[in-house]
Design a protein around this motif. Structure first.
Motif, short mmCIF file in Angstrom:
data_model
loop_
_atom_site.label_atom_id
_atom_site.label_comp_id
_atom_site.label_asym_id
_atom_site.label_seq_id
_atom_site.Cartn_x
_atom_site.Cartn_y
_atom_site.Cartn_z
N ILE A 1 0.90 -1.59 0.55
CA ILE A 1 -0.02 -0.07 0.23
C ILE A 1 1.02 1.60 -0.30
N ASP A 2 1.15 1.75 -1.13
CA ASP A 2 1.76 3.06 -0.56
C ASP A 2 1.15 4.51 -1.79
N ILE A 3 -0.30 3.92 -1.72
CA ILE A 3 -1.55 4.96 -2.00
C ILE A 3 -2.43 5.09 -0.80
N TYR A 4 -2.60 6.63 -0.01
CA TYR A 4 -3.11 7.19 1.34
C TYR A 4 -4.24 6.52 0.10
N SER A 5 -5.04 7.17 -0.71
CA SER A 5 -6.40 6.83 -0.86
C SER A 5 -7.17 5.49 -1.50
N GLY A 6 -8.48 5.30 -0.36
CA GLY A 6 -8.76 4.09 -0.06
C GLY A 6 -9.43 3.73 -1.53
N VAL A 7 -10.03 5.27 -2.16
CA VAL A 7 -11.19 5.79 -3.13
C VAL A 7 -10.07 4.90 -4.79
N ALA A 8 -9.14 5.67 -3.94
CA ALA A 8 -7.89 5.48 -5.68
C ALA A 8 -6.95 4.05 -6.10
N ARG A 9 -7.21 3.46 -4.84
CA ARG A 9 -6.32 2.30 -5.01
C ARG A 9 -7.41 1.20 -5.70
N MET A 10 -8.90 1.39 -4.94
CA MET A 10 -10.24 0.42 -5.93
C MET A 10 -10.06 0.80 -6.43
N ALA A 11 -10.46 2.16 -7.38
CA ALA A 11 -10.53 2.51 -8.97
C ALA A 11 -9.20 1.38 -9.36
N GLY A 12 -8.48 1.51 -9.28
CA GLY A 12 -6.53 0.22 -10.47
C GLY A 12 -7.00 1.68 -11.22
N LYS A 13 -7.08 2.21 -11.19
CA LYS A 13 -6.95 3.12 -12.57
C LYS A 13 -5.88 4.66 -12.28
N VAL A 14 -5.07 4.88 -13.43
CA VAL A 14 -4.68 5.66 -12.83
C VAL A 14 -5.13 7.30 -14.27
N TRP A 15 -4.65 8.13 -13.80
CA TRP A 15 -6.23 9.34 -14.77
C TRP A 15 -5.43 10.61 -15.93
N ALA A 16 -5.20 11.19 -16.79
CA ALA A 16 -5.67 11.74 -17.65
C ALA A 16 -6.11 12.37 -17.88
N SER A 17 -6.08 13.38 -18.84
CA SER A 17 -7.37 14.82 -18.87
C SER A 17 -6.25 14.96 -20.53
N LEU A 18 -7.55 14.56 -21.91
CA LEU A 18 -7.13 14.51 -23.28
C LEU A 18 -8.47 16.17 -23.55
N HIS A 19 -6.94 16.60 -24.07
CA HIS A 19 -7.11 18.12 -25.40
C HIS A 19 -6.83 16.92 -26.69
N ARG A 20 -8.20 16.86 -27.27
CA ARG A 20 -8.65 16.68 -29.13
C ARG A 20 -8.38 18.24 -29.49
N ALA A 21 -8.30 18.22 -30.66
CA ALA A 21 -7.26 18.57 -31.49
C ALA A 21 -8.93 18.89 -32.14
N GLU A 22 -9.03 19.95 -33.17
CA GLU A 22 -10.35 19.94 -34.00
C GLU A 22 -11.02 18.97 -35.41
N ARG A 23 -9.87 18.72 -35.27
CA ARG A 23 -9.44 18.01 -36.67
C ARG A 23 -9.81 16.32 -35.90
#
Length: 369
Positions: free
Chosen positions: A7-29
């Motif tokens: 266990i190296d992440i304090y947040s139980g929600v983050a551990r249970m989600a089992g995901k890393v998070w990112a934001s995607l900015h899409r080009a117009e085309r």
């Protein structure tokens, strides 16, 4: 997110989600290229380059690792796994060309990632724990960008460690002969003082690492499941280059990202004051950490772009040069951003210039689709 050794992440929600998070900015085309900007622990969901890159027709991703906002238990090898998950996710969704951009502390990490993606060698963390990167799924990327970056957290941490601290429990007990804040030593600092200072920094780093290994050996002999302990490191923002502008000369002004140097050196919110035993070896120990940017860049084959700000108070010109020089082939470019500070804060015209430079480089290398 691949599971870690403990266990190296304090947040139980983050551990249970089992995901890393990112934001995607899409080009117009529709874009077949994605630029992924990453750092070991900073929150890059709103990175300043994401919008400008999308406006220029290139999809941009601000990627966080599992250690977003808290590097006290960070394991660099797990950060490599997190990048691999993101790159695989993007490949599955049809991106033909992916460029990995390491900003600030992300420079060493992205070099580490691509080295292990092309030719994996790291079988465990410095403490002997998983993951084994030779067995991990790490899709290679098509290009590397080093943006206002240093060569690695352990390397820069040692350059910033305060050697005047003689008692790890009391940062106010100091050796005046190694105190960069004692006016008798400078600034300006003599070559003789700098030589002694750098030797003192390395000696202190190695003393801490020695205590870490001893403590881990004690835990290994202790019954039960306790495998790690936290501790505090005082004095982590004490590079003489913060006060002496003749050292690694640039357009920067005296000071740090966190304000006056003597205050930033001891304030809780600045670099690497809170860590665990295992994290110290992986993240901060110059003799143990696997995340050495120049070493890993020398093992990569893809085009590389190195950009640095000439007014950066965090990453200095020699950092950029060490990254550029380490690239083993000629398909590389070194670009100074004149007047640029570390995060181009309050410099919208330079944000535009960096975005233009990056997109122009993608086009020149056939990486824009």
């Amino acid at each position: 997110m691949a599971a870690g050794a403990g266990i190296d992440i304090y947040s139980g929600v983050a551990r249970m989600a089992g995901k890393v998070w990112a934001s995607l900015h899409r080009a117009e085309r529709p874009s077949r290229t994605a630029v992924v900007v990453v750092h070991p622990s900073s929150n890059f969901l709103g990175h300043y380059l994401l919008g400008p890159l999308a406006e220029r027709g290139v999809d941009a991703v601000g990627l966080n690792t599992r250690y977003i906002g808290n590097d006290s238990a960070l394991i660099m090898e797990n950060c490599v796994l997190d990048i691999g998950s993101a790159i695989g996710f993007l490949r599955e969704r049809g991106y033909e060309r992916i460029v990995l951009a390491g900003n600030s502390g992300g420079g060493g990490l992205t070099a580490f990632y691509q080295s292990q993606a092309e030719s994996p060698t790291v079988r465990a963390t410095p403490a002997g724990d998983p993951p084994d990167l030779t067995k991990a799924v790490l899709p290679p990327v098509d290009g590397l960008v080093s943006l206002m970056a240093h060569p690695g957290r352990a390397l820069v941490y040692t350059e910033w460690l305060d050697p005047a601290i003689v008692d790890e429990h009391d940062p106010l007990k100091r050796d005046p002969g190694l105190d960069m804040f004692d006016p008798r030593n400078g600034p300006p600092y003599s070559a003789e003082f700098i030589e002694r200072y750098r030797a003192g920094q390395l000696a202190r780093a190695r003393r801490i690492a020695g205590r870490v290994r001893s403590r881990l050996a004690e835990l290994d002999e202790r019954p039960g499941e306790l495998r790690d302990l936290p501790f505090v490191v005082h004095g982590t923002v004490a590079d003489p280059r913060f006060l002496d502008m003749a050292l690694d000369a640039s357009d920067r002004t005296p000071g740090t990202l966190w304000g006056p140097v003597e205050t930033a050196n001891l304030m809780p919110a600045s670099l690497g004051h809170h860590t665990s035993l295992r994290s110290w070896l992986s993240q901060w120990s110059v003799d143990d950490s696997n995340c050495d940017g120049p070493l890993h860049l020398a093992r990569t084959s893809v085009p590389a772009l190195v950009m640095y700000g000439t007014a950066d108070q965090v990453c200095f010109p020699s950092h950029a040069r060490s990254m550029y020089d380490a690239v083993p082939h000629d398909d590389k470019r070194l670009v100074p951003v004149e007047g640029g500070n570390h995060y181009l804060q309050g410099q919208p015209e330079l944000v535009a210039r960096v975005a233009d430079t990056l997109v122009g480089w993608l086009e020149a290398k056939g990486l824009r689709g």
